[in-house]
Every structure is written in C-alpha cells, then in structure tokens.
Design a protein around this motif. Structure first.
Motif, PDB file in Angstrom:
ATOM      1  N   UNK A  60       0.842  -1.205   0.000  1.00  0.00           N
ATOM      2  CA  UNK A  60       0.000   0.000   0.000  1.00  0.00           C
ATOM      3  C   UNK A  60       0.875   1.251   0.000  1.00  0.00           C
ATOM      4  N   UNK A  61       1.945   1.231   0.795  1.00  0.00           N
ATOM      5  CA  UNK A  61       2.840   2.393   0.876  1.00  0.00           C
ATOM      6  C   UNK A  61       3.506   2.688  -0.461  1.00  0.00           C
ATOM      7  N   UNK A  62       3.765   1.632  -1.230  1.00  0.00           N
ATOM      8  CA  UNK A  62       4.514   1.805  -2.480  1.00  0.00           C
ATOM      9  C   UNK A  62       3.633   1.656  -3.717  1.00  0.00           C
ATOM     10  N   UNK A  63       2.329   1.776  -3.527  1.00  0.00           N
ATOM     11  CA  UNK A  63       1.406   1.629  -4.655  1.00  0.00           C
ATOM     12  C   UNK A  63       1.454   2.879  -5.535  1.00  0.00           C
ATOM     13  N   UNK A  68      -6.556   4.221 -15.789  1.00  0.00           N
ATOM     14  CA  UNK A  68      -6.405   5.129 -16.925  1.00  0.00           C
ATOM     15  C   UNK A  68      -6.956   6.517 -16.650  1.00  0.00           C
ATOM     16  N   UNK A  69      -7.902   6.641 -15.737  1.00  0.00           N
ATOM     17  CA  UNK A  69      -8.483   7.943 -15.422  1.00  0.00           C
ATOM     18  C   UNK A  69      -7.690   8.696 -14.365  1.00  0.00           C
ATOM     19  N   UNK A  70      -6.748   8.013 -13.720  1.00  0.00           N
ATOM     20  CA  UNK A  70      -5.981   8.630 -12.643  1.00  0.00           C
ATOM     21  C   UNK A  70      -6.762   8.819 -11.363  1.00  0.00           C
ATOM     22  N   UNK A  71      -7.844   8.066 -11.209  1.00  0.00           N
ATOM     23  CA  UNK A  71      -8.730   8.233 -10.050  1.00  0.00           C
ATOM     24  C   UNK A  71      -8.588   7.127  -9.009  1.00  0.00           C
ATOM     25  N   UNK A  72      -7.973   6.007  -9.382  1.00  0.00           N
ATOM     26  CA  UNK A  72      -7.918   4.859  -8.479  1.00  0.00           C
ATOM     27  C   UNK A  72      -6.493   4.327  -8.390  1.00  0.00           C
ATOM     28  N   UNK A  73      -6.135   3.886  -7.205  1.00  0.00           N
ATOM     29  CA  UNK A  73      -4.883   3.171  -6.989  1.00  0.00           C
ATOM     30  C   UNK A  73      -5.132   1.682  -7.171  1.00  0.00           C
ATOM     31  N   UNK A  74      -4.206   1.001  -7.807  1.00  0.00           N
ATOM     32  CA  UNK A  74      -4.347  -0.433  -8.063  1.00  0.00           C
ATOM     33  C   UNK A  74      -3.133  -1.158  -7.488  1.00  0.00           C
ATOM     34  N   UNK A 128     -11.090  -0.048   4.482  1.00  0.00           N
ATOM     35  CA  UNK A 128      -9.803  -0.680   4.210  1.00  0.00           C
ATOM     36  C   UNK A 128      -9.349  -1.626   5.310  1.00  0.00           C
ATOM     37  N   UNK A 129      -9.529  -1.233   6.560  1.00  0.00           N
ATOM     38  CA  UNK A 129      -9.092  -2.093   7.664  1.00  0.00           C
ATOM     39  C   UNK A 129      -9.807  -3.444   7.628  1.00  0.00           C
ATOM     40  N   UNK A 130     -11.129  -3.385   7.443  1.00  0.00           N
ATOM     41  CA  UNK A 130     -11.886  -4.639   7.367  1.00  0.00           C
ATOM     42  C   UNK A 130     -11.435  -5.468   6.169  1.00  0.00           C
ATOM     43  N   UNK A 131     -11.258  -4.807   5.020  1.00  0.00           N
ATOM     44  CA  UNK A 131     -10.866  -5.526   3.810  1.00  0.00           C
ATOM     45  C   UNK A 131      -9.521  -6.232   4.001  1.00  0.00           C
ATOM     46  N   UNK A 132      -8.553  -5.524   4.607  1.00  0.00           N
ATOM     47  CA  UNK A 132      -7.239  -6.120   4.830  1.00  0.00           C
ATOM     48  C   UNK A 132      -7.308  -7.305   5.793  1.00  0.00           C
ATOM     49  N   UNK A 133      -8.052  -7.124   6.885  1.00  0.00           N
ATOM     50  CA  UNK A 133      -8.211  -8.220   7.848  1.00  0.00           C
ATOM     51  C   UNK A 133      -8.865  -9.428   7.185  1.00  0.00           C
ATOM     52  N   UNK A 134      -9.877  -9.158   6.370  1.00  0.00           N
ATOM     53  CA  UNK A 134     -10.608 -10.243   5.722  1.00  0.00           C
ATOM     54  C   UNK A 134      -9.730 -10.982   4.719  1.00  0.00           C
ATOM     55  N   UNK A 135      -9.002 -10.243   3.913  1.00  0.00           N
ATOM     56  CA  UNK A 135      -8.121 -10.873   2.929  1.00  0.00           C
ATOM     57  C   UNK A 135      -7.042 -11.706   3.609  1.00  0.00           C
ATOM     58  N   UNK A 136      -6.479 -11.179   4.683  1.00  0.00           N
ATOM     59  CA  UNK A 136      -5.455 -11.909   5.420  1.00  0.00           C
ATOM     60  C   UNK A 136      -6.032 -13.191   6.006  1.00  0.00           C
ATOM     61  N   UNK A 160      -8.416   9.299   2.124  1.00  0.00           N
ATOM     62  CA  UNK A 160      -7.388   9.529   3.143  1.00  0.00           C
ATOM     63  C   UNK A 160      -7.199   8.254   3.952  1.00  0.00           C
ATOM     64  N   UNK A 161      -6.186   7.452   3.583  1.00  0.00           N
ATOM     65  CA  UNK A 161      -5.936   6.182   4.249  1.00  0.00           C
ATOM     66  C   UNK A 161      -4.807   6.352   5.259  1.00  0.00           C
ATOM     67  N   UNK A 162      -5.085   6.078   6.513  1.00  0.00           N
ATOM     68  CA  UNK A 162      -4.093   6.207   7.572  1.00  0.00           C
ATOM     69  C   UNK A 162      -3.321   4.907   7.709  1.00  0.00           C
ATOM     70  N   UNK A 163      -2.103   4.897   7.177  1.00  0.00           N
ATOM     71  CA  UNK A 163      -1.297   3.676   7.234  1.00  0.00           C
ATOM     72  C   UNK A 163      -0.816   3.385   8.649  1.00  0.00           C
ATOM     73  N   UNK A 164      -0.533   4.430   9.426  1.00  0.00           N
ATOM     74  CA  UNK A 164      -0.102   4.210  10.811  1.00  0.00           C
ATOM     75  C   UNK A 164      -1.189   3.497  11.601  1.00  0.00           C
ATOM     76  N   UNK A 165      -2.412   3.925  11.406  1.00  0.00           N
ATOM     77  CA  UNK A 165      -3.533   3.276  12.098  1.00  0.00           C
ATOM     78  C   UNK A 165      -3.706   1.854  11.593  1.00  0.00           C
ATOM     79  N   UNK A 166      -3.522   1.676  10.295  1.00  0.00           N
ATOM     80  CA  UNK A 166      -3.667   0.349   9.700  1.00  0.00           C
ATOM     81  C   UNK A 166      -2.639  -0.622  10.266  1.00  0.00           C
TER      82      UNK A 166
END
Length: 403
Positions: A60-63, A68-74, A128-136, A160-166
């Motif tokens: 996530x930090x290095x994404x 193509x629209x520049x609106x989403x991180x993949x 995001x937190x739920x998604x990450x926990x679920x995927x893991x 606004x994704x808080x990586x420190x909190x994550x």
C-alpha cells in the motif's frame, strides 16, 4: 580394563562421542512438554501472519499504479504467491470482482474451481481495515485460496488512508472462527461509485492463462468445467468465438448442482430458473434456454449452437484474454456488461453456447431487491451507452454489424 583405543584410532572415538551427544540432544527435544511442542507451530503461524501484514502495508505504501483515469490506486497480486497447481498457457482463469462484504464467496469458488482465480477487491478509507483483515484471514486459513487466488486491490486515490492506524489495528486471524461480514452493500457506499468495469479489467489483465472466464462473485460454475474446457479447447482453433455459459439462479435452500443432470432435475422441480428471470429476461433470452434444456446428453463439452446478439444481451462467457476490455466509464448499476458484449459483437466475435457448462447464482433475484438509486444510475448509464455506441462506429468503421 582395556578398551582397545589403539586399534580403533582416536579419530573414530571422537566421532563416536559426537554421535552420542547428538543423539542425547535429539532425545531432549523429543521430551519437550506437550505445551512447548504446540507452541512452536503457533509461533511460526504468528510470524507468517506478521510477515503478510508487513507485505500488505509495504504494498500500500509503495502503490503507484493508477487506472487510466488517474482516479484509483491499483495494487496487484497483494500476496505475491505462486500457484501450487500447474497452470497451462492454454488454460482458463476464473475472473471476478467484489467489495469486501462479499469476500466470503471466494471460499466456495476456490472449492468448486480447481485452477487459478483472479479477484479484484474494491475498498475505500472507511472499509480498508476490514478488507485487509478479511483478505489476510482468507489467505491464511484456506489453503485452496492461498494456492489458487490472486487478489488485486482497487481504491479511490482521493481517500485519506491512515497507514499508521492500519499498521496497529490488524486483527489476529483465528482460523477456527469466521470473521463478521461487513454491512455495506456494493451500491450503497455514500459518495463513492462502484467501478465494476475497472475491477473486471484489472482482474483480467493480470491473468497468466490464454483464456478467462468472467463471472459474478456470488455464482458457481459446474464442478469440472475447467478440466472439460481445457480438453475441448485444445482442438478448437477459432479465436473469434466466445463460449457462452448458460446462467441460472437457485433458491436459497436448494443444493447447488454439480452437473447438468442435477441442474435439469432441479429446474423441473422449480428450484432453479434462468438467471434474471424476474429482473430482465431479455438480458439472457438470446442464450435460448428452451433449446439448451432439451439438448441430447453428451459426455463431452462442446458448442451446442450459436446465437445472435440482441438488445441488452449480457451473457457470461469464456474468451481468449485478448478480447475487447470493458469501458471503465460505466460505474454503479446498468450497461456495464451490456456495453462490452455490444463491442464484442461489432468487433466480429460470435457467441457459441456450451452444452455441458453452466453457472448458478445463489438465490433468486427480484425486481424489488435492488438498491434505491438503481433507476437513476441505469438512466445515467443508458445515456452513456448511446455515446458509447457512436464511438464504436468510429472505432470499427468497416464492421457490418450493429449494436
């Protein structure tokens, strides 16, 4: 007392003593208490889990991959694993997309499909937190998911994704307990549009096989479809054909059939009906379910007949990976698959219906079962569809087909 060291040699005596010491150490390890021996795997599991967390955070930090629209991180293939099952170049990958609340459906998919699976997961800052926990949790607790499923993460760039909190809030995965399902629905995330087609394209682009099979996350194919398709396609040489897989919906309490014989029996018992039977019959009608229902029995997968694309047709199909991708301007509800099938038709593809293949959606769909803004979104995408069709005339100036 005489030991005969002179005859044996001091080197052999030392080697014998070393062997005795090693055996004593092995015996000591074997005498660990039950509690100590059980702790070792748990420590290894925890370390593996922490390693996965670190990998996710780093990704996530290095994404830096944008759509193509520049609106989403993949973020692609978030666990960077290698499939343990052999994958043939001429094989087929199951492809789908989902929000975090439907990730549990991947469990059944990994049980039914014995090859590679590519899933795009949409999330956002509140989720995001739920998604990450679920995927893991899914990755650590289900070996077939770990070995077969490639997950790709898509989220809005302006979130606004808080990586420190994550980093500090990851839940420890207890494989004996399932995680609670999130309460949001795909279309009910206030202010955030669900990008179906971006998700589909992302999952397709990172497949490693020649063919892809695009389905909805809450559907299941017949049990041996991959194996039978791989056998069939070895001798099939026409790249302009897409292979339509007839789709059905099943009552909630009905057992999902594994083969065509079981499906036909449940169909006669009215436990199964064609997909979108109540919602949009014209969306599936060209598949010609009446003809498919009365096909002669066959032990081999094959194309039973060809059908013509009609207005609003949106079949599920297997296709060569280089087919025209989905237009990513279509979001939320309406025309996201119809537009792609429209382009496939104008581009010269033909639709062949497979005889022994099918998809089952879990649960009947009803007109009143959709979200409140469905019609608003549908009308907006209808206007976009008219523009899209005008653009296709320019893109395929020599095509004699219409849409």
């Amino acid at each position: 007392m005489v030991f005969g060291f002179g005859k044996i040699g001091i080197g052999k005596v030392i080697a014998f003593l070393v062997l005795i010491i090693v055996l004593i150490q092995i015996w000591h390890i074997g005498m660990l208490t039950k509690h100590e021996r059980m702790t070792l795997p748990n420590n290894q599991k925890n370390e593996g889990q922490h390693g996965k967390v670190r990998l996710l955070i780093s990704k996530i930090e290095n994404a830096h991959v944008l759509d193509s629209s520049g609106s989403y991180n993949i973020i692609t293939d978030i666990f960077c694993h290698e499939d343990s099952s052999p994958t043939l170049q001429n094989d087929v990958t199951l492809v789908s997309q989902t929000s975090s609340n439907n990730l549990d459906d991947v469990i059944a998919l990994s049980e039914r499909w014995d090859g590679a699976i590519s899933i795009s997961v949409f999330t956002h800052f509140k989720d995001l937190q739920f998604a990450m926990d679920k995927l893991l949790h899914l990755h650590l607790c289900f070996p077939k998911i770990q070995n077969r499923v490639h997950f790709h993460l898509v989220y809005p760039l302006d979130n606004d994704i808080s990586l420190d909190e994550l980093k500090h809030n990851f839940a420890s995965s207890n494989c004996e307990n399932s995680m609670k399902t999130f309460h949001h629905q795909n279309y009910e995330i206030e202010g955030i549009e669900y990008p179906h087609n971006l998700l589909r394209n992302t999952a397709v682009k990172f497949c490693k096989t020649s063919y892809v099979f695009l389905i909805d996350i809450d559907m299941l194919p017949n049990k041996y479809l991959r194996r039978e398709f791989n056998t069939f396609v070895q001798s099939f040489k026409n790249d302009s054909v897409v292979f339509v897989v007839p789709s059905f919906e099943s009552k909630d309490d009905a057992v999902i059939p594994t083969d065509r014989t079981q499906l036909l029996r449940n169909w006669r018992l009215k436990k199964i009906r064609p997909f979108y039977f109540d919602v949009c019959q014209k969306c599936q009608r060209p598949t010609d379910y009446d003809q498919w229902q009365f096909l002669p029995d066959s032990s081999h997968l094959n194309i039973a007949y060809f059908v013509q694309r009609e207005d609003a047709y949106e079949p599920f199909y297997i296709a060569k990976k280089d087919f025209p991708l989905y237009d990513e301007r279509f979001k939320q509800y309406g025309y996201n698959r119809i537009s792609q099938v429209c382009e496939m038709n104008i581009a010269g593809y033909n639709f062949g219906v497979l005889n022994n293949a099918f998809l089952i959606h879990k649960g009947f769909k009803y007109r009143d079962g959709f979200h409140k803004n469905k019609e608003i979104e549908n009308n907006r995408n209808r206007d976009l569809f008219q523009q899209f069709k005008r653009e296709l005339r320019t893109k395929y100036p020599n095509s004699k087909r219409s849409c």
